[in-house]
Design a protein around this motif. Structure first.
Motif, PDB file in Angstrom:
ATOM      1  N   SER A  39      11.121 -48.591 -56.909  1.00  0.00           N
ATOM      2  CA  SER A  39       9.705 -48.414 -57.210  1.00  0.00           C
ATOM      3  C   SER A  39       8.858 -48.653 -55.959  1.00  0.00           C
ATOM      4  N   TRP A  40       9.179 -49.699 -55.216  1.00  0.00           N
ATOM      5  CA  TRP A  40       8.439 -49.977 -53.980  1.00  0.00           C
ATOM      6  C   TRP A  40       8.588 -48.816 -53.003  1.00  0.00           C
ATOM      7  N   LEU A  41       9.796 -48.268 -52.877  1.00  0.00           N
ATOM      8  CA  LEU A  41      10.067 -47.179 -51.947  1.00  0.00           C
ATOM      9  C   LEU A  41       9.219 -45.955 -52.282  1.00  0.00           C
ATOM     10  N   GLU A  42       9.124 -45.626 -53.555  1.00  0.00           N
ATOM     11  CA  GLU A  42       8.318 -44.476 -53.967  1.00  0.00           C
ATOM     12  C   GLU A  42       6.841 -44.706 -53.655  1.00  0.00           C
ATOM     13  N   GLN A  43       6.360 -45.909 -53.945  1.00  0.00           N
ATOM     14  CA  GLN A  43       4.954 -46.209 -53.657  1.00  0.00           C
ATOM     15  C   GLN A  43       4.675 -46.204 -52.157  1.00  0.00           C
ATOM     16  N   ASP A  44       5.579 -46.754 -51.372  1.00  0.00           N
ATOM     17  CA  ASP A  44       5.350 -46.822 -49.934  1.00  0.00           C
ATOM     18  C   ASP A  44       5.423 -45.434 -49.302  1.00  0.00           C
ATOM     19  N   TYR A  45       6.248 -44.569 -49.846  1.00  0.00           N
ATOM     20  CA  TYR A  45       6.305 -43.191 -49.371  1.00  0.00           C
ATOM     21  C   TYR A  45       4.942 -42.522 -49.535  1.00  0.00           C
ATOM     22  N   LEU A  46       4.341 -42.672 -50.704  1.00  0.00           N
ATOM     23  CA  LEU A  46       3.028 -42.084 -50.953  1.00  0.00           C
ATOM     24  C   LEU A  46       1.969 -42.724 -50.058  1.00  0.00           C
ATOM     25  N   PHE A  47       2.094 -44.029 -49.856  1.00  0.00           N
ATOM     26  CA  PHE A  47       1.174 -44.730 -48.958  1.00  0.00           C
ATOM     27  C   PHE A  47       1.264 -44.161 -47.542  1.00  0.00           C
ATOM     28  N   LEU A  48       2.474 -43.982 -47.046  1.00  0.00           N
ATOM     29  CA  LEU A  48       2.657 -43.537 -45.666  1.00  0.00           C
ATOM     30  C   LEU A  48       2.151 -42.118 -45.436  1.00  0.00           C
ATOM     31  N   LEU A  49       2.213 -41.275 -46.441  1.00  0.00           N
ATOM     32  CA  LEU A  49       1.635 -39.943 -46.292  1.00  0.00           C
ATOM     33  C   LEU A  49       0.144 -40.050 -45.963  1.00  0.00           C
ATOM     34  N   ASP A  50      -0.559 -40.939 -46.647  1.00  0.00           N
ATOM     35  CA  ASP A  50      -1.980 -41.133 -46.350  1.00  0.00           C
ATOM     36  C   ASP A  50      -2.183 -41.903 -45.050  1.00  0.00           C
ATOM     37  N   TYR A  51      -1.243 -42.747 -44.696  1.00  0.00           N
ATOM     38  CA  TYR A  51      -1.336 -43.479 -43.425  1.00  0.00           C
ATOM     39  C   TYR A  51      -1.318 -42.488 -42.254  1.00  0.00           C
ATOM     40  N   VAL A  52      -0.503 -41.450 -42.349  1.00  0.00           N
ATOM     41  CA  VAL A  52      -0.496 -40.394 -41.328  1.00  0.00           C
ATOM     42  C   VAL A  52      -1.862 -39.726 -41.273  1.00  0.00           C
ATOM     43  N   ARG A  53      -2.472 -39.497 -42.425  1.00  0.00           N
ATOM     44  CA  ARG A  53      -3.806 -38.886 -42.461  1.00  0.00           C
ATOM     45  C   ARG A  53      -4.845 -39.797 -41.805  1.00  0.00           C
ATOM     46  N   VAL A  54      -4.705 -41.098 -41.988  1.00  0.00           N
ATOM     47  CA  VAL A  54      -5.631 -42.045 -41.350  1.00  0.00           C
ATOM     48  C   VAL A  54      -5.514 -41.965 -39.834  1.00  0.00           C
ATOM     49  N   PHE A  55      -4.293 -42.003 -39.320  1.00  0.00           N
ATOM     50  CA  PHE A  55      -4.107 -41.868 -37.868  1.00  0.00           C
ATOM     51  C   PHE A  55      -4.704 -40.555 -37.367  1.00  0.00           C
ATOM     52  N   SER A  56      -4.499 -39.495 -38.109  1.00  0.00           N
ATOM     53  CA  SER A  56      -4.994 -38.186 -37.691  1.00  0.00           C
ATOM     54  C   SER A  56      -6.521 -38.155 -37.687  1.00  0.00           C
ATOM     55  N   ARG A  57      -7.136 -38.758 -38.684  1.00  0.00           N
ATOM     56  CA  ARG A  57      -8.605 -38.793 -38.727  1.00  0.00           C
ATOM     57  C   ARG A  57      -9.160 -39.619 -37.572  1.00  0.00           C
ATOM     58  N   LEU A  58      -8.495 -40.711 -37.237  1.00  0.00           N
ATOM     59  CA  LEU A  58      -8.946 -41.535 -36.117  1.00  0.00           C
ATOM     60  C   LEU A  58      -8.706 -40.838 -34.786  1.00  0.00           C
ATOM     61  N   ALA A  59      -7.620 -40.061 -34.695  1.00  0.00           N
ATOM     62  CA  ALA A  59      -7.355 -39.324 -33.454  1.00  0.00           C
ATOM     63  C   ALA A  59      -8.496 -38.362 -33.150  1.00  0.00           C
ATOM     64  N   TRP A  60      -9.070 -37.762 -34.166  1.00  0.00           N
ATOM     65  CA  TRP A  60     -10.188 -36.836 -33.981  1.00  0.00           C
ATOM     66  C   TRP A  60     -11.398 -37.543 -33.369  1.00  0.00           C
ATOM     67  N   GLN A  61     -11.551 -38.846 -33.645  1.00  0.00           N
ATOM     68  CA  GLN A  61     -12.690 -39.612 -33.149  1.00  0.00           C
ATOM     69  C   GLN A  61     -12.386 -40.373 -31.857  1.00  0.00           C
ATOM     70  N   ALA A  62     -11.130 -40.431 -31.464  1.00  0.00           N
ATOM     71  CA  ALA A  62     -10.699 -41.341 -30.395  1.00  0.00           C
ATOM     72  C   ALA A  62     -11.226 -40.932 -29.027  1.00  0.00           C
ATOM     73  N   PRO A  63     -11.469 -41.922 -28.162  1.00  0.00           N
ATOM     74  CA  PRO A  63     -11.728 -41.589 -26.760  1.00  0.00           C
ATOM     75  C   PRO A  63     -10.491 -40.927 -26.159  1.00  0.00           C
ATOM     76  N   ASP A  64     -10.713 -40.149 -25.108  1.00  0.00           N
ATOM     77  CA  ASP A  64      -9.607 -39.377 -24.530  1.00  0.00           C
ATOM     78  C   ASP A  64      -8.406 -40.255 -24.186  1.00  0.00           C
ATOM     79  N   GLY A  65      -8.666 -41.486 -23.718  1.00  0.00           N
ATOM     80  CA  GLY A  65      -7.585 -42.359 -23.285  1.00  0.00           C
ATOM     81  C   GLY A  65      -6.672 -42.814 -24.403  1.00  0.00           C
ATOM     82  N   HIS A  66      -7.126 -42.685 -25.665  1.00  0.00           N
ATOM     83  CA  HIS A  66      -6.307 -43.148 -26.791  1.00  0.00           C
ATOM     84  C   HIS A  66      -5.955 -42.043 -27.780  1.00  0.00           C
ATOM     85  N   LEU A  67      -6.324 -40.812 -27.454  1.00  0.00           N
ATOM     86  CA  LEU A  67      -5.949 -39.698 -28.323  1.00  0.00           C
ATOM     87  C   LEU A  67      -4.422 -39.629 -28.454  1.00  0.00           C
ATOM     88  N   GLY A  68      -3.730 -39.735 -27.333  1.00  0.00           N
ATOM     89  CA  GLY A  68      -2.271 -39.676 -27.360  1.00  0.00           C
ATOM     90  C   GLY A  68      -1.644 -40.819 -28.127  1.00  0.00           C
TER      91      GLY A  68
END
Length: 201
Positions: A39-68
């Motif tokens: 049950s934890w594995l299934e929930q964490d899988y769904l969590f991590l899909l959105d975690y990737v989206r969070v990183f991606s949204r922040l990458a769009w806002q990041a200064p050039d030095g931290h985009l990578g």
């Protein structure tokens, strides 16, 4: 002391509460019942899909030095953590594609995605997961479980490469210089979500 170090001090009691949680203790001992981890594995899988989206949204806002950095973090989450979950799903009979978010997962991902509307807020909000798991992995690795599937989980989060990614987020938080009071509140809320996440549905 940088603000990330201040957040560590704020978060330590809630991290200790995670270490004392029955789910974490079961992983550490290698005797956590399979349905609980499934049950934890299934929930964490769904969590991590959105975690990737969070990183991606922040990458769009990041200064050039931290985009990578943020692209690297999204890549590592997608290819390393999610790959671990996919490989473990068969071993535990998890159905990742049919899984639906429980209340703790939905509340946590909503908090993260809302926080990511602001660059500094988003970095602080996501930090409890990375810092918490890196620290949990390091602590549990001192006496790892003999059960190989749980050992693989511990090894993933105890890996120095994961610790290095966590340290990169700390640097970005310090450079973003969020308001200390707001940062403390966001980090505490994130740590509370982390603790609640172990109460698997």
């Amino acid at each position: 002391m940088g603000i990330s170090q201040q957040l560590h001090a704020i978060g330590r009691p809630l991290l200790d509460a995670q270490l004392a949680h029955p789910t974490v203790r079961g992983i550490a001992a290698g005797d956590l019942p399979e349905p609980v981890f499934r049950s934890w594995l299934e929930q964490d899988y769904l969590f991590l899909l959105d975690y990737v989206r969070v990183f991606s949204r922040l990458a769009w806002q990041a200064p050039d030095g931290h985009l990578g950095d943020l692209v690297d973090l999204a890549h590592a989450t997608w290819h390393n953590e999610l790959s671990l979950h996919r490989s473990m799903s068969a071993e535990f009979g998890a159905d990742l594609e049919a899984a639906t978010k429980g209340p703790a997962c939905a509340a946590y991902t909503d908090f993260l995605l809302r926080s990511a509307a602001d660059y500094a807020d988003g970095l602080v909000a996501l930090y409890p997961c990375m810092w918490g798991y890196s620290t949990l992995g390091r602590v549990l690795a001192d006496k790892p479980p003999a059960e190989p599937r749980y050992r693989a989980w511990v090894d993933t989060y105890a890996d120095p490469g994961f610790a290095a990614l966590t340290a990169r987020i700390a640097v970005m938080i310090d450079e973003a210089a969020p308001d200390p009071g707001r940062a403390a509140a966001l980090f505490t809320e994130g740590m509370r979500h982390e603790l609640a996440f172990w109460d698997v549905p």
